[in-house]
Design an enzyme around this catalytic site. Structure first.
Site, PDB file in Angstrom:
ATOM      1  N   ASP A  93     -23.770 -14.315  -8.429  1.00 19.13           N
ATOM      2  CA  ASP A  93     -23.020 -13.713  -9.527  1.00 19.13           C
ATOM      3  C   ASP A  93     -23.877 -13.763 -10.798  1.00 19.13           C
ATOM      4  O   ASP A  93     -24.340 -14.839 -11.183  1.00 19.13           O
ATOM      5  CB  ASP A  93     -21.702 -14.472  -9.737  1.00 19.13           C
ATOM      6  N   LYS A 152     -22.126 -11.473 -19.327  1.00 13.77           N
ATOM      7  CA  LYS A 152     -21.763 -11.691 -20.747  1.00 13.77           C
ATOM      8  C   LYS A 152     -22.446 -12.948 -21.270  1.00 13.77           C
ATOM      9  O   LYS A 152     -22.465 -13.982 -20.577  1.00 13.77           O
ATOM     10  CB  LYS A 152     -20.248 -11.859 -20.881  1.00 13.77           C
ATOM     11  N   GLU A 174     -19.596 -25.892  -2.496  1.00 11.45           N
ATOM     12  CA  GLU A 174     -20.129 -25.305  -3.729  1.00 11.45           C
ATOM     13  C   GLU A 174     -21.655 -25.456  -3.681  1.00 11.45           C
ATOM     14  O   GLU A 174     -22.177 -26.545  -3.401  1.00 11.45           O
ATOM     15  CB  GLU A 174     -19.496 -26.059  -4.904  1.00 11.45           C
ATOM     16  N   ASP A 210     -30.034  -7.931  -8.663  1.00  7.48           N
ATOM     17  CA  ASP A 210     -30.141  -6.553  -9.177  1.00  7.48           C
ATOM     18  C   ASP A 210     -30.099  -6.572 -10.698  1.00  7.48           C
ATOM     19  O   ASP A 210     -30.261  -5.534 -11.324  1.00  7.48           O
ATOM     20  CB  ASP A 210     -28.967  -5.714  -8.660  1.00  7.48           C
TER      21      ASP A 210
HETATM   22  C1  LIG Z   1     -22.322 -11.597  -4.980  1.00 10.94           C
HETATM   23  S1  LIG Z   1     -22.004 -12.413  -3.457  1.00 10.94           S
HETATM   24  C2  LIG Z   1     -23.576 -12.352  -2.599  1.00 10.94           C
HETATM   25  C3  LIG Z   1     -23.437 -12.698  -1.155  1.00 10.94           C
HETATM   26  C4  LIG Z   1     -24.738 -12.629  -0.344  1.00 10.94           C
HETATM   27  N1  LIG Z   1     -25.741 -13.546  -0.841  1.00 10.94           N
HETATM   28  C5  LIG Z   1     -25.286 -11.218  -0.338  1.00 10.94           C
HETATM   29  O1  LIG Z   1     -26.293 -10.985  -1.016  1.00 10.94           O
HETATM   30  O2  LIG Z   1     -24.669 -10.377   0.325  1.00 10.94           O
HETATM   31  C6  LIG Z   1     -21.970 -14.100  -3.969  1.00 10.94           C
HETATM   32  C7  LIG Z   1     -21.493 -15.021  -2.866  1.00 10.94           C
HETATM   33  O3  LIG Z   1     -21.671 -16.349  -3.296  1.00 10.94           O
HETATM   34  C8  LIG Z   1     -20.466 -17.062  -3.132  1.00 10.94           C
HETATM   35  N2  LIG Z   1     -20.454 -18.027  -4.216  1.00 10.94           N
HETATM   36  C9  LIG Z   1     -20.366 -17.774  -5.537  1.00 10.94           C
HETATM   37  N3  LIG Z   1     -20.464 -18.905  -6.226  1.00 10.94           N
HETATM   38  C10 LIG Z   1     -20.613 -19.892  -5.311  1.00 10.94           C
HETATM   39  C11 LIG Z   1     -20.766 -21.285  -5.415  1.00 10.94           C
HETATM   40  N4  LIG Z   1     -20.780 -21.876  -6.604  1.00 10.94           N
HETATM   41  N5  LIG Z   1     -20.901 -22.013  -4.283  1.00 10.94           N
HETATM   42  C12 LIG Z   1     -20.889 -21.395  -3.064  1.00 10.94           C
HETATM   43  N6  LIG Z   1     -20.748 -20.078  -2.914  1.00 10.94           N
HETATM   44  C13 LIG Z   1     -20.612 -19.340  -4.018  1.00 10.94           C
HETATM   45  C14 LIG Z   1     -19.366 -16.038  -3.237  1.00 10.94           C
HETATM   46  O4  LIG Z   1     -18.196 -16.450  -2.579  1.00 10.94           O
HETATM   47  C15 LIG Z   1     -20.029 -14.857  -2.555  1.00 10.94           C
HETATM   48  O5  LIG Z   1     -19.832 -14.892  -1.150  1.00 10.94           O
END
Ligand SMILES: C[S@@+](CC[C@H](N)C(=O)[O-])C[C@H]1O[C@@H](n2cnc3c(N)ncnc32)[C@H](O)[C@@H]1O
Length: 213
Positions: A115, A119, A92, A151
């Site tokens: 992410d 909301k 994480e 974005d």
């Molecule tokens: C929206 S994607 C963006 C991936 C990459 N950075 C890109 O721009 O292509 C978010 C990534 O972060 C990972 N992720 C989300 N929350 C996370 C967390 N708390 N710890 C580790 N990875 C996380 C997800 O599994 C995903 O692969």
């Protein structure tokens, strides 16, 4: 007993399994510790991580990703590309920054398309929070940089407001094309849809509060 997938295990080629998950590590316990370290939080499919590692063989790159399938995919790409300066840590992101990575060890920390949790009631799930930024500050070397790209305009503004409360961070300009910065998978996807990237770049002040060891 902890879940089985959290027990210490052997690393896949390209993966980095820390010697201990329950204490802050020392610099010499991170892979290739004598070269500048760059960390990509939530590295996804690794497009950015691998692009950087190929371009800068003298630096080392650590992707942090919580999904096993994506970690495996990035590991396969690292091996196929013969990239000895790239590793991926299955963990994480917040935990890695707040509890594991050595203080004063990261030259650049990248957070690309996390992410956005659009909301209002979910804003507390966003990774960019005051405590997270404090931890980012602590893991950066003096003069080290935090680069955040999204974005989502609301998330960009949210991060900016939080960063403005830190005197220890100096804001730097960052426009597309200012320096080598390969596009991530999500960046490419959003740009294909006509979305614009918002960039935030800041530097840890060299004279900030001393790093805590
Ligand atoms: C929206 S994607 C963006 C991936 C990459 N950075 C890109 O721009 O292509 C978010 C990534 O972060 C990972 N992720 C989300 N929350 C996370 C967390 N708390 N710890 C580790 N990875 C996380 C997800 O599994 C995903 O692969």
């Amino acid at each position: 007993m902890p879940p089985l997938d959290m027990l210490p295990r052997s690393a896949m080629p390209g993966e980095w399994v820390p010697p201990d998950y329950f204490r802050r590590l020392k610099r010499e316990e991170t892979p290739g510790f004598d070269a500048p370290l760059e960390v990509d939080l939530g590295c996804g499919d690794g497009a950015f991580l691998l692009g950087m590692a190929s371009h800068f063989p003298e630096r080392r790159f650590l992707g942090v990703e919580r999904l096993l399938g994506r970690v495996r995919k990035v590991c396969r790409k690292i091996v196929r590309g013969g990239l000895e300066n790239a590793h991926v840590l299955r963990l994480e992101s917040r935990y890695a920054v707040e509890w594991l990575l050595p203080h004063g060890s990261v030259a650049r920390l990248h957070l690309i398309c996390p992410d956005p949790w659009p909301k209002f009631k979910h804003h507390r799930r966003r990774i960019v929070q005051t405590g997270f930024l404090r931890a980012v500050h602590d893991v950066l070397v003096p003069g080290g940089e935090f680069l955040f790209m999204t974005d989502h305009q609301g998330y960009h503004e949210w991060a900016g407001e939080k960063l403005d409360t830190f005197a220890e961070f100096e804001r730097l300009p960052w426009e597309d094309g200012d320096f080598f910065y390969p596009k991530s998978d999500f960046q490419l996807q959003w740009e294909t849809l006509g979305k614009r990237m918002h960039r935030t770049r800041c530097r840890k002040a060299v004279t900030g509060r001393p790093d805590q060891e």
